[in-house]
Design a protein around this motif. Structure first.
Motif, PDB file in Angstrom:
ATOM      1  N   ILE A   1     -16.518  -8.719  10.983  1.00 21.49           N
ATOM      2  CA  ILE A   1     -15.520  -9.790  10.235  1.00 21.49           C
ATOM      3  C   ILE A   1     -16.192 -10.884   9.651  1.00 21.49           C
ATOM      4  CG2 ILE A   1     -15.204 -10.902  12.408  1.00 21.49           C
ATOM      5  CD1 ILE A   1     -12.168 -11.144  11.905  1.00 21.49           C
ATOM      6  N   THR A   2     -15.592 -11.484   8.489  1.00 20.42           N
ATOM      7  CA  THR A   2     -16.190 -12.366   7.829  1.00 20.42           C
ATOM      8  C   THR A   2     -14.946 -13.500   7.701  1.00 20.42           C
ATOM      9  OG1 THR A   2     -17.585 -11.070   6.551  1.00 20.42           O
ATOM     10  CG2 THR A   2     -17.373 -13.297   5.919  1.00 20.42           C
ATOM     11  N   PHE A   3     -15.385 -14.834   8.007  1.00 18.18           N
ATOM     12  CA  PHE A   3     -14.299 -15.890   7.498  1.00 18.18           C
ATOM     13  C   PHE A   3     -14.757 -16.734   6.552  1.00 18.18           C
ATOM     14  CE2 PHE A   3     -14.155 -15.136  12.123  1.00 18.18           C
ATOM     15  CZ  PHE A   3     -12.884 -14.841  12.363  1.00 18.18           C
ATOM     16  N   GLU A   4     -13.644 -16.924   5.642  1.00 18.26           N
ATOM     17  CA  GLU A   4     -14.030 -17.777   4.539  1.00 18.26           C
ATOM     18  C   GLU A   4     -14.129 -19.317   5.034  1.00 18.26           C
ATOM     19  OE1 GLU A   4     -10.396 -17.608   2.089  1.00 18.26           O
ATOM     20  OE2 GLU A   4     -10.797 -15.552   1.462  1.00 18.26           O
ATOM     21  N   GLU A   5     -14.838 -20.191   4.247  1.00 18.10           N
ATOM     22  CA  GLU A   5     -14.859 -21.476   4.612  1.00 18.10           C
ATOM     23  C   GLU A   5     -13.812 -22.561   3.960  1.00 18.10           C
ATOM     24  OE1 GLU A   5     -18.539 -23.683   2.456  1.00 18.10           O
ATOM     25  OE2 GLU A   5     -18.896 -22.724   4.167  1.00 18.10           O
ATOM     26  N   VAL A   6     -13.388 -23.282   4.492  1.00 20.12           N
ATOM     27  CA  VAL A   6     -12.581 -24.280   3.827  1.00 20.12           C
ATOM     28  C   VAL A   6     -13.086 -25.701   3.780  1.00 20.12           C
ATOM     29  CG1 VAL A   6     -10.097 -25.499   3.783  1.00 20.12           C
ATOM     30  CG2 VAL A   6     -10.254 -22.989   4.412  1.00 20.12           C
ATOM     31  N   GLU A   7     -13.567 -26.197   2.696  1.00 19.09           N
ATOM     32  CA  GLU A   7     -14.299 -27.424   2.470  1.00 19.09           C
ATOM     33  C   GLU A   7     -13.446 -28.697   2.339  1.00 19.09           C
ATOM     34  OE1 GLU A   7     -16.574 -29.364  -1.121  1.00 19.09           O
ATOM     35  OE2 GLU A   7     -17.575 -27.878  -0.054  1.00 19.09           O
ATOM     36  N   LEU A   8     -13.348 -29.471   3.399  1.00 17.82           N
ATOM     37  CA  LEU A   8     -12.487 -30.748   3.573  1.00 17.82           C
ATOM     38  C   LEU A   8     -13.280 -31.960   2.815  1.00 17.82           C
ATOM     39  CD1 LEU A   8     -10.873 -30.279   7.132  1.00 17.82           C
ATOM     40  CD2 LEU A   8      -9.945 -29.446   4.646  1.00 17.82           C
ATOM     41  N   ASN A   9     -13.051 -32.682   1.803  1.00 15.95           N
ATOM     42  CA  ASN A   9     -13.749 -33.814   1.292  1.00 15.95           C
ATOM     43  C   ASN A   9     -12.970 -35.045   1.775  1.00 15.95           C
ATOM     44  OD1 ASN A   9     -15.742 -32.913  -0.633  1.00 15.95           O
ATOM     45  ND2 ASN A   9     -14.031 -31.859  -1.513  1.00 15.95           N
ATOM     46  N   HIS A  10     -13.859 -35.927   2.421  1.00 15.83           N
ATOM     47  CA  HIS A  10     -13.439 -37.238   2.790  1.00 15.83           C
ATOM     48  C   HIS A  10     -14.508 -38.189   2.732  1.00 15.83           C
ATOM     49  CE1 HIS A  10     -11.035 -40.056   5.500  1.00 15.83           C
ATOM     50  NE2 HIS A  10     -12.246 -40.283   5.842  1.00 15.83           N
ATOM     51  N   MET A  11     -14.402 -39.081   1.705  1.00 17.89           N
ATOM     52  CA  MET A  11     -15.264 -40.222   1.281  1.00 17.89           C
ATOM     53  C   MET A  11     -16.632 -39.699   0.898  1.00 17.89           C
ATOM     54  SD  MET A  11     -13.843 -43.123   3.800  1.00 17.89           S
ATOM     55  CE  MET A  11     -14.528 -44.512   2.819  1.00 17.89           C
ATOM     56  N   ASN A  12     -17.730 -39.931   1.658  1.00 14.59           N
ATOM     57  CA  ASN A  12     -18.875 -39.409   1.398  1.00 14.59           C
ATOM     58  C   ASN A  12     -19.564 -38.249   2.420  1.00 14.59           C
ATOM     59  OD1 ASN A  12     -18.965 -41.805   0.071  1.00 14.59           O
ATOM     60  ND2 ASN A  12     -20.131 -43.061   1.503  1.00 14.59           N
ATOM     61  N   VAL A  13     -18.464 -37.697   2.883  1.00 11.09           N
ATOM     62  CA  VAL A  13     -18.892 -36.603   3.650  1.00 11.09           C
ATOM     63  C   VAL A  13     -17.977 -35.225   3.591  1.00 11.09           C
ATOM     64  CG1 VAL A  13     -19.658 -38.076   5.899  1.00 11.09           C
ATOM     65  CG2 VAL A  13     -17.315 -37.046   5.579  1.00 11.09           C
ATOM     66  N   LYS A  14     -18.362 -34.040   3.891  1.00  5.96           N
ATOM     67  CA  LYS A  14     -17.654 -32.967   3.702  1.00  5.96           C
ATOM     68  C   LYS A  14     -17.729 -32.259   5.282  1.00  5.96           C
ATOM     69  CE  LYS A  14     -19.166 -31.607  -0.991  1.00  5.96           C
ATOM     70  NZ  LYS A  14     -20.099 -30.910  -1.860  1.00  5.96           N
TER      71      LYS A  14
ATOM     72  N   GLY B   1     -11.491 -20.476   7.275  1.00  2.00           N
ATOM     73  CA  GLY B   1     -10.241 -20.049   6.576  1.00  2.00           C
ATOM     74  C   GLY B   1      -9.756 -18.936   6.938  1.00  2.00           C
ATOM     75  N   LYS B   2      -9.455 -17.668   5.747  1.00  2.00           N
ATOM     76  CA  LYS B   2      -8.952 -16.513   6.064  1.00  2.00           C
ATOM     77  C   LYS B   2     -10.026 -15.365   6.709  1.00  2.00           C
ATOM     78  CE  LYS B   2      -5.099 -16.818   2.953  1.00  2.00           C
ATOM     79  NZ  LYS B   2      -4.314 -16.048   1.870  1.00  2.00           N
ATOM     80  N   ALA B   3      -9.671 -14.711   7.280  1.00  4.41           N
ATOM     81  CA  ALA B   3     -10.438 -13.647   8.052  1.00  4.41           C
ATOM     82  C   ALA B   3     -10.527 -12.617   7.014  1.00  4.41           C
ATOM     83  CB  ALA B   3     -10.214 -13.175   9.385  1.00  4.41           C
ATOM     84  N   THR B   4     -11.577 -11.723   6.868  1.00  5.36           N
ATOM     85  CA  THR B   4     -11.532 -10.519   6.152  1.00  5.36           C
ATOM     86  C   THR B   4     -12.394  -9.585   7.213  1.00  5.36           C
ATOM     87  OG1 THR B   4     -11.816 -11.571   3.827  1.00  5.36           O
ATOM     88  CG2 THR B   4     -12.435  -9.358   4.209  1.00  5.36           C
ATOM     89  N   TRP B   5     -11.813  -8.588   7.325  1.00  6.41           N
ATOM     90  CA  TRP B   5     -12.533  -7.312   7.987  1.00  6.41           C
ATOM     91  C   TRP B   5     -13.363  -6.505   7.042  1.00  6.41           C
ATOM     92  CZ3 TRP B   5     -13.205  -7.014  13.158  1.00  6.41           C
ATOM     93  CH2 TRP B   5     -12.242  -7.559  14.011  1.00  6.41           C
ATOM     94  N   GLU B   6     -14.809  -6.506   7.099  1.00  4.12           N
ATOM     95  CA  GLU B   6     -15.431  -5.618   6.220  1.00  4.12           C
ATOM     96  C   GLU B   6     -15.194  -4.212   6.334  1.00  4.12           C
ATOM     97  OE1 GLU B   6     -16.979  -7.320   3.874  1.00  4.12           O
ATOM     98  OE2 GLU B   6     -16.176  -9.557   4.747  1.00  4.12           O
ATOM     99  N   PRO B   7     -15.319  -3.512   5.264  1.00  2.46           N
ATOM    100  CA  PRO B   7     -15.269  -2.162   5.110  1.00  2.46           C
ATOM    101  C   PRO B   7     -16.244  -1.391   6.142  1.00  2.46           C
ATOM    102  CG  PRO B   7     -15.128  -2.760   2.962  1.00  2.46           C
ATOM    103  CD  PRO B   7     -15.565  -3.878   3.881  1.00  2.46           C
ATOM    104  N   VAL B   8     -15.993  -0.254   6.729  1.00  6.15           N
ATOM    105  CA  VAL B   8     -16.483   0.682   7.721  1.00  6.15           C
ATOM    106  C   VAL B   8     -17.349   1.675   6.806  1.00  6.15           C
ATOM    107  CG1 VAL B   8     -16.645   1.741   9.614  1.00  6.15           C
ATOM    108  CG2 VAL B   8     -15.501  -0.176   9.630  1.00  6.15           C
ATOM    109  N   GLU B   9     -18.238   1.911   6.993  1.00  2.00           N
ATOM    110  CA  GLU B   9     -19.030   3.195   6.072  1.00  2.00           C
ATOM    111  C   GLU B   9     -19.419   4.041   7.251  1.00  2.00           C
ATOM    112  OE1 GLU B   9     -23.162   3.811   3.694  1.00  2.00           O
ATOM    113  OE2 GLU B   9     -21.344   2.853   2.579  1.00  2.00           O
ATOM    114  N   PHE B  10     -19.193   5.545   6.954  1.00  2.78           N
ATOM    115  CA  PHE B  10     -19.718   6.527   8.089  1.00  2.78           C
ATOM    116  C   PHE B  10     -20.030   7.797   7.171  1.00  2.78           C
ATOM    117  CE2 PHE B  10     -14.997   7.000   7.842  1.00  2.78           C
ATOM    118  CZ  PHE B  10     -14.801   8.188   7.896  1.00  2.78           C
TER     119      PHE B  10
END
Length: 148
Positions: A29-42, A47-56
């Motif tokens: 599983i991979t999660f997106e990141e959500v960037e929150l900007n506030h003054m001089n910092v991030k 964020g949303k989850a993505t289940w990665e494809p399975v190969e066999f």
């Protein structure tokens, strides 16, 4: 301490005999990141989850033909001759991975929900090789559940 071994697993897919499955990878599983900007910092939150494809990989024996079993699943979603596509209820399946302990007991079980074939590669042939024919499948799925 008893490690889980890579060769002790059974993968259950309706229409494909378990003994044809040579290799498989576990869900990831991979999660997106959500960037929150506030003054001089991030700052960052998940964020949303993505289940990665399975190969066999499948062995492709003469009987039962893995190629035929795979094409029957493919045809539930897309018929090459007519161009007809199927409803997701037709082609989506549930896939189960059972990891086995040293005496054959199930020590871990994954259930992949809403699986469908994203990519099917039927391999190649080579006159210089004496290896068995293989098929590689990539499954896309909605989500995975680790039962235990």
């Amino acid at each position: 301490f008893e490690p889980k071994l890579k060769n002790r697993y059974v993968m259950a897919i309706d229409g494909i005999p378990a003994y044809l499955i040579k290799t498989a990878n576990r869900p990831s599983i991979t999660f997106e990141e959500v960037e929150l900007n506030h003054m001089n910092v991030k700052r960052y939150v998940k964020g949303k989850a993505t289940w990665e494809p399975v190969e066999f990989t499948l062995y492709d024996p003469v009987v039962p033909s893995a190629a035929q079993a795979v094409m029957e699943w493919v045809r539930l979603g897309h018929e090459s001759v007519t161009g007809r596509d199927g409803y997701s209820d037709f082609y989506k399946k549930e896939v189960t991975f059972n990891v086995l302990g040293p005496v054959g007991d199930v020590v871990e079980e994954w259930t992949l929900k809403g699986c469908w074939i994203q990519d099917a590669t039927f391999g190649d042939f080579d006159f210089s090789m004496s290896e068995p024919a293989e098929i590689t499948l990539t499954l896309r799925y909605d989500y995975a559940v680790l039962q235990f």
